[in-house]
Design an enzyme around this catalytic site. Structure first.
Site, PDB file in Angstrom:
ATOM      1  N   GLU A  83       0.627  -1.125   0.284  1.00 22.53           N
ATOM      2  CA  GLU A  83       0.231  -0.204  -0.155  1.00 22.53           C
ATOM      3  C   GLU A  83       1.067   1.024   0.062  1.00 22.53           C
ATOM      4  O   GLU A  83       0.746   1.679  -0.568  1.00 22.53           O
ATOM      5  CB  GLU A  83      -1.352  -0.098   1.038  1.00 22.53           C
ATOM      6  CG  GLU A  83      -2.218  -1.518   1.102  1.00 22.53           C
ATOM      7  CD  GLU A  83      -2.947  -1.227   2.563  1.00 22.53           C
ATOM      8  OE1 GLU A  83      -1.957  -1.313   2.949  1.00 22.53           O
ATOM      9  OE2 GLU A  83      -4.444  -1.191   2.246  1.00 22.53           O
ATOM     10  N   GLU A 105      -3.229  -9.748   3.511  1.00 24.34           N
ATOM     11  CA  GLU A 105      -4.769  -9.216   5.399  1.00 24.34           C
ATOM     12  C   GLU A 105      -5.738 -10.428   5.429  1.00 24.34           C
ATOM     13  O   GLU A 105      -5.874 -10.794   6.007  1.00 24.34           O
ATOM     14  CB  GLU A 105      -5.381  -7.942   4.824  1.00 24.34           C
ATOM     15  CG  GLU A 105      -3.774  -6.864   5.231  1.00 24.34           C
ATOM     16  CD  GLU A 105      -3.184  -6.465   3.863  1.00 24.34           C
ATOM     17  OE1 GLU A 105      -2.688  -7.058   2.915  1.00 24.34           O
ATOM     18  OE2 GLU A 105      -2.557  -5.072   3.646  1.00 24.34           O
TER      19      GLU A 105
HETATM   20  C1  3H9 Z   1      -1.233  -4.855   7.134  1.00 22.48           C
HETATM   21  O1  3H9 Z   1      -0.733  -4.909   6.403  1.00 22.48           O
HETATM   22  C2  3H9 Z   1      -2.568  -3.869   7.130  1.00 22.48           C
HETATM   23  C3  3H9 Z   1      -2.442  -2.355   6.474  1.00 22.48           C
HETATM   24  O2  3H9 Z   1      -3.639  -3.668   4.917  1.00 22.48           O
HETATM   25  C4  3H9 Z   1      -4.014  -1.822   7.102  1.00 22.48           C
HETATM   26  C5  3H9 Z   1      -3.018  -1.351   8.688  1.00 22.48           C
HETATM   27  C6  3H9 Z   1      -4.032   0.288   8.321  1.00 22.48           C
HETATM   28  N1  3H9 Z   1       4.560  -7.473  12.235  1.00 22.48           N
HETATM   29  O3  3H9 Z   1       7.399 -14.964   8.319  1.00 22.48           O
HETATM   30  P1  3H9 Z   1       8.605 -14.754   9.251  1.00 22.48           P
HETATM   31  C7  3H9 Z   1       8.011 -11.439  12.197  1.00 22.48           C
HETATM   32  S1  3H9 Z   1      -1.264  -6.988   7.704  1.00 22.48           S
HETATM   33  C8  3H9 Z   1       4.995  -7.839  13.093  1.00 22.48           C
HETATM   34  O4  3H9 Z   1       9.585 -16.571   9.953  1.00 22.48           O
HETATM   35  P2  3H9 Z   1       9.898 -15.247   6.545  1.00 22.48           P
HETATM   36  C9  3H9 Z   1       7.445 -12.700  12.624  1.00 22.48           C
HETATM   37  O5  3H9 Z   1       6.619 -12.964  13.696  1.00 22.48           O
HETATM   38  C10 3H9 Z   1      -0.020  -7.246   7.356  1.00 22.48           C
HETATM   39  N2  3H9 Z   1       5.924  -9.046  12.869  1.00 22.48           N
HETATM   40  O6  3H9 Z   1       9.941 -14.960   7.912  1.00 22.48           O
HETATM   41  C11 3H9 Z   1       8.387 -13.586  13.084  1.00 22.48           C
HETATM   42  O7  3H9 Z   1       9.060 -12.863  14.446  1.00 22.48           O
HETATM   43  P3  3H9 Z   1      10.650 -14.172  15.141  1.00 22.48           P
HETATM   44  C12 3H9 Z   1       0.008  -7.853   6.201  1.00 22.48           C
HETATM   45  C13 3H9 Z   1       6.102  -9.507  11.902  1.00 22.48           C
HETATM   46  O8  3H9 Z   1      11.110 -14.607   5.764  1.00 22.48           O
HETATM   47  C14 3H9 Z   1       9.594 -12.817  12.432  1.00 22.48           C
HETATM   48  O9  3H9 Z   1       8.569 -11.039  11.601  1.00 22.48           O
HETATM   49  N3  3H9 Z   1       1.486  -8.449   5.999  1.00 22.48           N
HETATM   50  C15 3H9 Z   1       5.429  -9.068  10.260  1.00 22.48           C
HETATM   51  O10 3H9 Z   1       9.319 -16.802   6.596  1.00 22.48           O
HETATM   52  C16 3H9 Z   1       9.908 -13.343  10.896  1.00 22.48           C
HETATM   53  O11 3H9 Z   1       8.980 -13.794   9.874  1.00 22.48           O
HETATM   54  C17 3H9 Z   1       1.265  -9.272   6.127  1.00 22.48           C
HETATM   55  O12 3H9 Z   1       0.812 -10.727   6.811  1.00 22.48           O
HETATM   56  C18 3H9 Z   1       4.304  -8.140  10.799  1.00 22.48           C
HETATM   57  N4  3H9 Z   1       3.647  -7.977   9.799  1.00 22.48           N
HETATM   58  O13 3H9 Z   1       8.528 -14.329   5.405  1.00 22.48           O
HETATM   59  C19 3H9 Z   1       3.020 -10.230   5.868  1.00 22.48           C
HETATM   60  N5  3H9 Z   1       5.915  -9.910   9.964  1.00 22.48           N
HETATM   61  O14 3H9 Z   1      11.032 -14.775  14.942  1.00 22.48           O
HETATM   62  C20 3H9 Z   1       3.341 -11.210   7.355  1.00 22.48           C
HETATM   63  C21 3H9 Z   1       6.380 -10.998  10.444  1.00 22.48           C
HETATM   64  O15 3H9 Z   1      10.133 -13.302  16.183  1.00 22.48           O
HETATM   65  N6  3H9 Z   1       4.785 -11.717   7.199  1.00 22.48           N
HETATM   66  N7  3H9 Z   1       6.552 -10.562  11.228  1.00 22.48           N
HETATM   67  O16 3H9 Z   1       9.152 -15.538  14.915  1.00 22.48           O
HETATM   68  C22 3H9 Z   1       4.788 -12.596   6.181  1.00 22.48           C
HETATM   69  O17 3H9 Z   1       3.934 -13.665   5.319  1.00 22.48           O
HETATM   70  C23 3H9 Z   1       6.387 -12.882   6.383  1.00 22.48           C
HETATM   71  O18 3H9 Z   1       6.943 -12.519   7.480  1.00 22.48           O
HETATM   72  C24 3H9 Z   1       6.964 -12.477   5.187  1.00 22.48           C
HETATM   73  C25 3H9 Z   1       9.497 -13.619   5.511  1.00 22.48           C
HETATM   74  C26 3H9 Z   1       7.424 -13.266   3.464  1.00 22.48           C
HETATM   75  C27 3H9 Z   1       7.536 -10.906   5.445  1.00 22.48           C
END
Ligand code: 3H9
Length: 694
Positions: free
Chosen positions: A108, A128
């Site tokens: 976004e 999301e």
């Molecule tokens: C959003 O954006 C809403 C908006 O539209 C509107 C707002 C108004 N936040 O997955 P990993 C942590 S909703 C906080 O193992 P990878 C995760 O917990 C969001 N923490 O790594 C982990 O912590 P730990 C939309 C986050 O390389 C560490 O980072 N976005 C977030 O296998 C490593 O993560 C998503 O849904 C976060 N957003 O994969 C994306 N993301 O090491 C969600 C991750 O302590 N994230 N952490 O266990 C993912 O899909 C994967 O993390 C990503 C990396 C592909 C990025």
């Protein structure tokens, strides 16, 4: 680089201001990131020497979205909307430079920029929906204006990202960068300035929306096409409604509608469960006494013993991950049959267009069949998938112990047997571990890794790392009968059987679980798996199950014989069968049970509360490390609807006191000690606490 906040810095490259976000691990949009971007863009706009702005990220990825840990807490200024409005309104071009993944709020941010440059490996998505949400910072309003309504629907409702080449084709990015990304983005920005390119604000685009306004049936068709996979979820429909609003309302009104729908979802129990589950899944990778830096064995070659349904499926996982795998079977014809099934599976995937014929051959080329046990000598991991009988397993392990090289991981796919006893057949129990795959092993995401009393840390860390490498979700559990998943399932099965004898019918019981969100209930599942499997096991143990045994004696083994608890037509659709109803009623009568109508609510409680109770025992016995691991097992292994978080999270939502009290009611009514609440459940209920929150 001058810092604007703890995570954002501003740098100048000629006339271009480069804002770099550095908020490990995934550059989530925490408050200080928003603040830094806000201040940086403002400064750059005010600076007369700056002609354009680039937004880039340090570390392994572009911004992966909003900071999920901030959800549910009081909002902190500046909000993301404010930052994005500032970027979009900038009189100087803003270019996003994307590497890794631009996800959710991250994408976004790029959509508020005037241009987007991505590197070759970059991916773009709005995931999301997987958190039970919708893109809440303009994603539902801006994406359809760029990629068109159909593509936006598909991207937003699936949550799956697309690659840079596809993004370029759809106009989501303006250029795929050659060479260093930030430099390419700066060059792109400078070129834009010298060519006096007009600022392109996505909010002002209308051509792709206009095209869709001529095909209003598009939404109805899309809803129909995703109905099955989105059943029970709340967010997908809200995503669709928000995209409809992009068509029917002016941009600012559409943004308001998006906001309303987003806030509704944010407060929903489904999103709460899905956000809980996001962290639960990541938590499962953490093992308190096996630190993340524990050395793991590099698996270059694998071997699978047994070419049956499980063995073949397990071998496919290795081939899919590019790991050469040797499949050993005792008899040549069984081996050929097994490998034939593997080939047919791949070809079926290819016929659906999900694999090319070359990929099929490449994967088959990684699988070598043999009847020679010695061929496993150089494997780094051997997974045994032979008959589920202890003497056979022990014989196999004694044999592989002599053949396998030192340090190889010796794994068993047993689903019920004692891993310690199996390990004792070898001279190296530290290298032995359970790797419990779920059927079909090439499809199901769950891998229950079963730690034996002597499994070494390296063995455990290797099994966990390997699980992730072959695209599974590994969860570490301890040794007990049925481990975590099947042990809990067994409790549910006992009540399912009782319920039909007391007055319910299989299709009522199954419907209650289907409506709860499971893909099917216990009776449909039995028919799918084959009723003869359990029958044979019961006969071996001298056990009985009146209704199931009668069905098997009649040759009703389930789907494969066209009849089991249900009758199956050519299309494999299940229809309740009056003949089965008669058998059930007769058995009830013979057992002296007076049948009564049983409400759906009682059915649900009787099926699920015993699972939770067993989960409590599993936790107390330390068979599972944490309650959320049990939830991960149930979601990935048994189809527990993720929007209900998993059995332990769900129990917390029901309230442990209410759950305990209902169990005690059942106990009073039946006098059955089965309903005795586990001590941990008693304690938590008394303290007003939950399994997943203390
Ligand atoms: C959003 O954006 C809403 C908006 O539209 C509107 C707002 C108004 N936040 O997955 P990993 C942590 S909703 C906080 O193992 P990878 C995760 O917990 C969001 N923490 O790594 C982990 O912590 P730990 C939309 C986050 O390389 C560490 O980072 N976005 C977030 O296998 C490593 O993560 C998503 O849904 C976060 N957003 O994969 C994306 N993301 O090491 C969600 C991750 O302590 N994230 N952490 O266990 C993912 O899909 C994967 O993390 C990503 C990396 C592909 C990025």
């Amino acid at each position: 680089m001058p810092a604007l906040s703890q995570s954002v810095s501003l740098d100048r490259r000629g006339r271009v201001a480069v804002l770099t976000v550095d908020n490990p691990p995934v550059n989530a949009l925490s408050q200080h990131v928003r603040q830094g971007l806000h201040d940086g863009v403002k400064q750059a706009i005010a600076d007369r020497d700056v002609a354009a702005i680039v937004i880039a990220c340090a570390g392994r990825t572009f911004i992966a979205g909003a900071d999920i840990t901030e959800f549910g807490k009081p909002p902190k200024e500046p909000g993301l909307h404010e930052v994005l409005a500032l970027i979009e309104a900038s009189p100087k071009p803003v270019v996003a430079a994307v590497h890794g993944t631009a996800l959710g709020g991250g994408l976004e941010v790029t959509l508020a920029c005037h241009y987007r440059v991505g590197d070759k490996g970059a991916r773009f998505g709005l995931p999301e929906v997987k958190l039970g949400l919708l893109p809440g910072a303009g994603g539902t309003q801006r994406l359809p204006r760029v990629v068109g309504v159909e593509k936006a629907l598909q991207m937003i409702v699936s949550g799956d990202p697309i690659r840079a080449d596809e993004a370029l084709r759809y106009g989501l990015i303006d250029e795929v960068a050659e060479g260093e990304l930030a430099a390419a983005a700066v060059t792109f920005a400078e070129r834009g300035v010298s060519e006096q390119r007009p600022l392109r604000k996505i909010r002002d685009l209308d051509a792709k929306l206009a095209a869709a306004r001529h095909t209003p049936e598009l939404f109805a068709n899309f809803r129909k096409s995703v109905a099955r996979q989105t059943r029970g979820f709340r967010a997908p429909e809200s995503c669709i409604k928000a995209i409809e609003a992009a068509l029917s309302l002016p941009f600012d009104e559409g943004m308001k509608r998006e906001r309303e729908l987003f806030l509704e979802l944010l407060a929903s129990p489904e999103s709460k469960a899905q956000r809980y589950f996001f962290f639960a899944e990541r938590e499962a990778a953490k093992i308190p006494d096996v630190p993340a830096d524990t050395p793991v064995r590099d698996v270059k070659k694998a071997a699978v013993l047994g070419a049956g349904t499980m063995g073949g499926g397990i071998a496919m996982n290795f081939a899919n991950a590019g790991i050469p795998v040797t499949v050993v079977e005792v008899a040549k014809d069984a081996l050929e049959r097994g490998l034939g099934v593997v080939r047919r599976n791949y070809e079926a995937t290819a016929s659906k267009g999900r694999l090319t014929p070359q990929e099929v051959e490449k994967r088959m080329g990684l699988i070598t069949g043999t009847t020679d046990f010695n061929a496993i000598a150089d494997a780094d991991i051997v997974i045994e998938a032979v008959f589920e009988e202890m003497p056979i397993k022990k014989e196999v392990f004694a044999r592989i112990d002599k053949i396998c090289k030192a340090g190889a991981v010796l794994a068993t796919n047993t689903s019920t047997l004692d891993v310690n006893e199996i390990a004792s057949a070898t001279g190296r129990p530290e290298s032995v571990i359970g790797t419990h795959f779920f059927s079909p092993a090439n499809v199901m995401k769950l891998l229950e890794n079963v730690r034996g009393a002597k499994s070494s840390k390296t063995t455990i860390a290797t099994a966990m790392a390997l699980g992730r490498r072959i695209n599974k979700v590994p969860v570490l559990v301890g040794v007990c009968y049925g481990f975590v998943g099947n042990r809990m399932l067994h409790q549910r099965g006992k009540q399912a059987e009782k319920l039909i004898l007391e007055g319910a019918l299989p299709h009522q019981v199954d419907r209650v679980l289907y409506d709860f969100g499971f893909p099917m209930g216990p009776f449909a599942m039995g028919d799918l798996a084959g009723l003869d499997v359990g029958w044979r096991i019961r006969k071996g143990k001298g056990e009985k199950s009146a209704v199931a045994d009668t069905l098997c004696e009649m040759g009703r083994f389930g789907q494969k014989t066209g009849a089991g608890y249900y009758r199956y037509g050519a299309d494999r659709a299940a229809t309740p069968d009056p003949e089965v109803e008669k058998i059930i009623v007769d058995v009830s009568t013979q057992m002296g049970i007076t049948r009564r109508p049983i409400g759906d609510d009682e059915i649900l409680a009787r099926l699920l509360y015993p699972m939770v109770n067993e989960g409590a025992k599993i936790l107390e016995e330390k068979i599972a490390i944490r309650a959320s691991d049990i939830d991960v097992i149930w979601v990935y292994g048994y189809g527990w609807p993720v929007y209900r978080g998993g059995p332990m999270f769900w129990a917390d939502q029901v309230g442990l006191k209410a759950l305990r009290d209902r169990m005690l009611e059942f106990k009073r009514a039946t006098g059955d000690p089965f309903w005795t609440p586990a001590p941990l459940l008693e304690r938590l209920a008394a303290d007003g606490r939950g399994f997943t929150q203390s």
